[in-house]
Write a protein that holds these residues in place. Structure first.
Motif, short mmCIF file in Angstrom:
data_model
loop_
_atom_site.label_atom_id
_atom_site.label_comp_id
_atom_site.label_asym_id
_atom_site.label_seq_id
_atom_site.Cartn_x
_atom_site.Cartn_y
_atom_site.Cartn_z
N ARG A 185 0.83 -1.20 0.00
CA ARG A 185 0.00 0.00 0.00
C ARG A 185 0.87 1.25 0.00
NH1 ARG A 185 -3.39 -3.33 3.32
NH2 ARG A 185 -2.41 -2.56 5.25
N ARG A 186 2.03 1.18 0.64
CA ARG A 186 2.96 2.32 0.62
C ARG A 186 3.39 2.61 -0.82
NH1 ARG A 186 7.30 4.89 3.44
NH2 ARG A 186 9.34 4.66 2.47
N ALA A 187 3.71 1.57 -1.56
CA ALA A 187 4.11 1.75 -2.96
C ALA A 187 2.93 2.23 -3.81
CB ALA A 187 4.67 0.44 -3.51
N ASP A 188 1.74 1.70 -3.54
CA ASP A 188 0.55 2.12 -4.29
C ASP A 188 0.29 3.62 -4.08
OD1 ASP A 188 0.18 -0.47 -5.14
OD2 ASP A 188 -1.39 -0.93 -3.67
N LEU A 189 0.39 4.06 -2.83
CA LEU A 189 0.11 5.46 -2.53
C LEU A 189 1.16 6.37 -3.17
CD1 LEU A 189 -1.57 7.56 -1.09
CD2 LEU A 189 -0.24 7.14 1.00
N ALA A 190 2.41 5.98 -3.12
CA ALA A 190 3.47 6.77 -3.75
C ALA A 190 3.24 6.87 -5.25
CB ALA A 190 4.83 6.15 -3.46
N THR A 191 2.77 5.79 -5.85
CA THR A 191 2.48 5.80 -7.29
C THR A 191 1.35 6.77 -7.61
OG1 THR A 191 3.16 3.48 -7.50
CG2 THR A 191 1.80 4.38 -9.26
N HIS A 192 0.29 6.75 -6.80
CA HIS A 192 -0.83 7.67 -7.01
C HIS A 192 -0.37 9.13 -6.88
CE1 HIS A 192 -3.73 4.55 -7.43
NE2 HIS A 192 -3.69 4.14 -6.17
N VAL A 193 0.47 9.40 -5.89
CA VAL A 193 0.94 10.77 -5.66
C VAL A 193 1.82 11.25 -6.81
CG1 VAL A 193 2.47 12.17 -4.22
CG2 VAL A 193 0.71 10.75 -3.16
N LEU A 194 2.75 10.42 -7.25
CA LEU A 194 3.61 10.81 -8.38
C LEU A 194 2.77 11.06 -9.64
CD1 LEU A 194 6.82 8.58 -8.19
CD2 LEU A 194 6.63 11.05 -7.85
N THR A 195 1.76 10.25 -9.83
CA THR A 195 0.89 10.43 -11.00
C THR A 195 0.08 11.72 -10.88
OG1 THR A 195 0.72 8.03 -11.28
CG2 THR A 195 -0.94 9.38 -12.38
N ALA A 196 -0.45 11.97 -9.68
CA ALA A 196 -1.29 13.15 -9.48
C ALA A 196 -0.51 14.46 -9.58
CB ALA A 196 -1.99 13.06 -8.13
N TYR A 197 0.75 14.44 -9.17
CA TYR A 197 1.55 15.67 -9.13
C TYR A 197 2.48 15.80 -10.34
CZ TYR A 197 -0.10 16.88 -4.48
OH TYR A 197 -0.89 17.25 -3.41
N SER A 198 2.26 14.99 -11.36
CA SER A 198 3.01 15.13 -12.60
C SER A 198 2.01 15.06 -13.76
CB SER A 198 4.06 14.02 -12.75
OG SER A 198 3.44 12.74 -12.85
N THR A 199 2.42 15.53 -14.91
CA THR A 199 1.54 15.53 -16.07
C THR A 199 2.28 14.92 -17.26
OG1 THR A 199 2.25 17.75 -16.73
CG2 THR A 199 0.30 17.58 -15.31
N GLU A 200 1.51 14.47 -18.22
CA GLU A 200 2.11 13.90 -19.41
C GLU A 200 2.84 14.99 -20.20
OE1 GLU A 200 0.79 11.42 -23.44
OE2 GLU A 200 -0.68 11.86 -21.84
N ASN A 201 4.03 14.67 -20.66
CA ASN A 201 4.82 15.61 -21.45
C ASN A 201 4.31 15.56 -22.89
OD1 ASN A 201 6.69 17.18 -22.72
ND2 ASN A 201 8.49 15.98 -22.12
N LYS A 202 3.49 16.54 -23.25
CA LYS A 202 2.85 16.54 -24.57
C LYS A 202 3.86 16.71 -25.69
CE LYS A 202 -1.36 16.31 -22.91
NZ LYS A 202 -2.21 15.13 -23.08
N GLY A 203 5.00 17.33 -25.37
CA GLY A 203 6.00 17.58 -26.43
C GLY A 203 6.95 16.44 -26.63
N ARG A 204 6.75 15.33 -25.85
CA ARG A 204 7.67 14.20 -25.98
C ARG A 204 7.41 13.48 -27.32
NH1 ARG A 204 7.76 8.53 -22.70
NH2 ARG A 204 10.00 8.19 -22.63
N SER A 205 8.50 13.21 -28.01
CA SER A 205 8.37 12.52 -29.30
C SER A 205 8.20 11.03 -29.08
CB SER A 205 9.60 12.79 -30.15
OG SER A 205 10.76 12.37 -29.48
#
Length: 205
Positions: A185-205
């Motif tokens: 659950r610690r790893a699950d929560l960290a994954t959710h937080v990293l996802t929530a506080y980052s965004t997809e890089n639209k300019g990535r090729s």
């Protein structure tokens, strides 16, 4: 380094190591300079030639701990090959082992935090040092996220969120050290937080 500076460095190291043991066993609020000196094998004079107070000694311990944590993260990052990181969860799987859940350190730091909450000057120092830790560690996290096509819009917000995840889940891990579901659950929560506080890089090729 001169012989005198070598001895001073060794004295500080022994005092820091002894203090960690005494604080963990006795509690920060009940520990004394005499207890730390006795554990380290030094006199009060040796203590006061290096630290003005137990508060100052603790802050030195925290600085050392922070340095070790950042170096651990740097090593973990350097050991990650580009093919090994494929999504946010794999980023978490590489980062979490570099941030240990330490029973002794948790007991010491939790009690000192409560002490600092009653002391505005200490509270400001701890806040500033926590911000410095986030700034030093953030590039490692951002670089790993960049490998999976994500960017961090607000470094400070992500840093605070990750600290909250670590501090909160550390208690659960220490309470149930043999329960694999807790660390999952610690790893699950960290994954959710990293996802929530980052965004997809639209300019990535």
């Amino acid at each position: 380094m001169t012989e005198l500076s070598k001895r001073r460095t060794e004295t500080r190291r022994r005092l820091l190591d002894a203090a960690a043991e005494v604080f963990a066993e006795e509690g920060f609020g009940r520990s004394t300079v005499e207890q730390v000196c006795a554990r380290a094998g030094f006199t009060r004079g040796a203590f006061y030639s290096n630290f003005a107070s137990l508060d100052e000694l603790f802050l030195a311990m925290w600085e050392q701990r922070s340095h070790d944590l950042i170096e651990s993260m740097r090593t973990a990052f350097e050991n990650v090959g580009s093919a090994e990181v494929s999504d946010v969860r794999s980023v978490v799987d590489h980062l979490l082992p570099a941030i240990p859940v330490d029973d002794v350190w948790f007991r010491v730091s939790a009690e000192f935090t409560a002490h600092a909450l009653r002391n505005p000057a200490l509270r400001r120092v701890m806040t500033a040092r926590e911000d410095a830790i986030v700034e030093a560690a953030a590039p490692f996290v951002e670089d790993l996220l960049a490998r999976v096509g994500r960017v961090v819009p607000d470094r400070a917000a992500l840093g605070q969120a990750l600290i909250a995840v670590h501090d909160g889940t550390a208690v659960q891990c220490l309470m149930e050290p043999d329960n694999p579901a807790v660390r999952q659950r610690r790893a699950d929560l960290a994954t959710h937080v990293l996802t929530a506080y980052s965004t997809e890089n639209k300019g990535r090729s």
